[in-house]
Design a protein around this motif. Structure first.
Motif, PDB file in Angstrom:
ATOM      1  N   TYR A  46       0.885  -1.150  -0.012  1.00  0.00           N
ATOM      2  CA  TYR A  46       0.034   0.020  -0.016  1.00  0.00           C
ATOM      3  C   TYR A  46       0.847   1.066   0.099  1.00  0.00           C
ATOM      4  O   TYR A  46       1.882   1.442   0.820  1.00  0.00           O
ATOM      5  CB  TYR A  46      -0.854  -0.115   1.326  1.00  0.00           C
ATOM      6  CG  TYR A  46      -1.636   1.124   1.266  1.00  0.00           C
ATOM      7  CD1 TYR A  46      -2.652   1.455   0.574  1.00  0.00           C
ATOM      8  CD2 TYR A  46      -1.547   2.213   2.398  1.00  0.00           C
ATOM      9  CE1 TYR A  46      -3.613   2.787   0.649  1.00  0.00           C
ATOM     10  CE2 TYR A  46      -2.014   3.198   2.453  1.00  0.00           C
ATOM     11  CZ  TYR A  46      -3.261   3.528   1.732  1.00  0.00           C
ATOM     12  OH  TYR A  46      -3.884   4.723   1.675  1.00  0.00           O
ATOM     13  N   LYS A  48       1.213   5.037   0.808  1.00  0.00           N
ATOM     14  CA  LYS A  48       0.571   6.045   1.572  1.00  0.00           C
ATOM     15  C   LYS A  48       0.865   7.421   0.742  1.00  0.00           C
ATOM     16  O   LYS A  48       1.841   7.731   0.957  1.00  0.00           O
ATOM     17  CB  LYS A  48       1.102   6.155   2.942  1.00  0.00           C
ATOM     18  CG  LYS A  48       0.656   4.875   3.522  1.00  0.00           C
ATOM     19  CD  LYS A  48       0.999   5.035   5.277  1.00  0.00           C
ATOM     20  CE  LYS A  48       0.615   3.834   5.906  1.00  0.00           C
ATOM     21  NZ  LYS A  48       0.992   3.624   7.302  1.00  0.00           N
ATOM     22  N   ASP A  50      -0.810  11.475   0.023  1.00  0.00           N
ATOM     23  CA  ASP A  50      -1.955  12.292   0.157  1.00  0.00           C
ATOM     24  C   ASP A  50      -3.067  12.315  -0.488  1.00  0.00           C
ATOM     25  O   ASP A  50      -3.105  12.183  -1.972  1.00  0.00           O
ATOM     26  CB  ASP A  50      -1.406  13.663  -0.023  1.00  0.00           C
ATOM     27  CG  ASP A  50      -0.178  14.199   1.015  1.00  0.00           C
ATOM     28  OD1 ASP A  50      -0.172  13.399   2.030  1.00  0.00           O
ATOM     29  OD2 ASP A  50       0.586  15.246   0.388  1.00  0.00           O
ATOM     30  N   ASN A  52      -5.078   9.456  -0.555  1.00  0.00           N
ATOM     31  CA  ASN A  52      -5.142   8.146  -0.899  1.00  0.00           C
ATOM     32  C   ASN A  52      -5.309   7.380   0.472  1.00  0.00           C
ATOM     33  O   ASN A  52      -4.893   6.312   0.583  1.00  0.00           O
ATOM     34  CB  ASN A  52      -4.021   7.712  -1.762  1.00  0.00           C
ATOM     35  CG  ASN A  52      -4.400   6.304  -2.272  1.00  0.00           C
ATOM     36  OD1 ASN A  52      -5.312   5.949  -2.599  1.00  0.00           O
ATOM     37  ND2 ASN A  52      -3.347   5.544  -2.459  1.00  0.00           N
ATOM     38  N   SER A  53      -6.026   7.948   1.505  1.00  0.00           N
ATOM     39  CA  SER A  53      -6.295   7.206   2.775  1.00  0.00           C
ATOM     40  C   SER A  53      -7.264   6.108   2.619  1.00  0.00           C
ATOM     41  O   SER A  53      -8.295   6.185   1.823  1.00  0.00           O
ATOM     42  CB  SER A  53      -6.202   8.268   3.790  1.00  0.00           C
ATOM     43  OG  SER A  53      -7.859   8.599   3.487  1.00  0.00           O
ATOM     44  N   THR A  56     -11.438   3.011   7.574  1.00  0.00           N
ATOM     45  CA  THR A  56     -11.382   2.115   8.655  1.00  0.00           C
ATOM     46  C   THR A  56     -12.565   1.373   8.668  1.00  0.00           C
ATOM     47  O   THR A  56     -13.822   1.619   8.076  1.00  0.00           O
ATOM     48  CB  THR A  56     -11.136   2.637   9.989  1.00  0.00           C
ATOM     49  OG1 THR A  56     -12.420   3.666  10.113  1.00  0.00           O
ATOM     50  CG2 THR A  56     -10.107   3.749   9.912  1.00  0.00           C
TER      51      THR A  56
END
Length: 79
Positions: A46, A48, A50, A52-53, A56
């Motif tokens: 994955y 990480k 900005d 592209n979060s 949950t």
């Protein structure tokens, strides 16, 4: 298939999650993993970035689960 010509259910070494295959939820699963304490695969790649979060599990901002196809995740040995 392994070099001996058969598939293995029990793997004596080489796995990060134990001697038996473990169930993981897809990375953007809307529910927590009901079987295992770790949510996603330890070999997940994955990036990480900005904007592209990941959401949950159970995020109230996304209350609906929709799919338009029958195969939602396919694992092919990490290739």
């Amino acid at each position: 298939m392994k070099p001996d010509g058969v598939g293995w259910l029990y793997v004596p070494n080489g796995l990060l999650d134990g001697p038996l295959p473990t169930h993981y939820e897809p990375v953007e699963s809307p529910v927590a993993n009901p079987i295992y304490s770790q949510q996603s695969s330890p070999v997940l790649k994955y990036w990480k970035l900005d904007g592209n979060s990941l959401a949950t599990p159970g995020d109230p901002r996304f209350p609906y689960i929709v799919t338009t196809y029958r195969l939602t995740e396919h694992y092919l040995s990490g290739a």
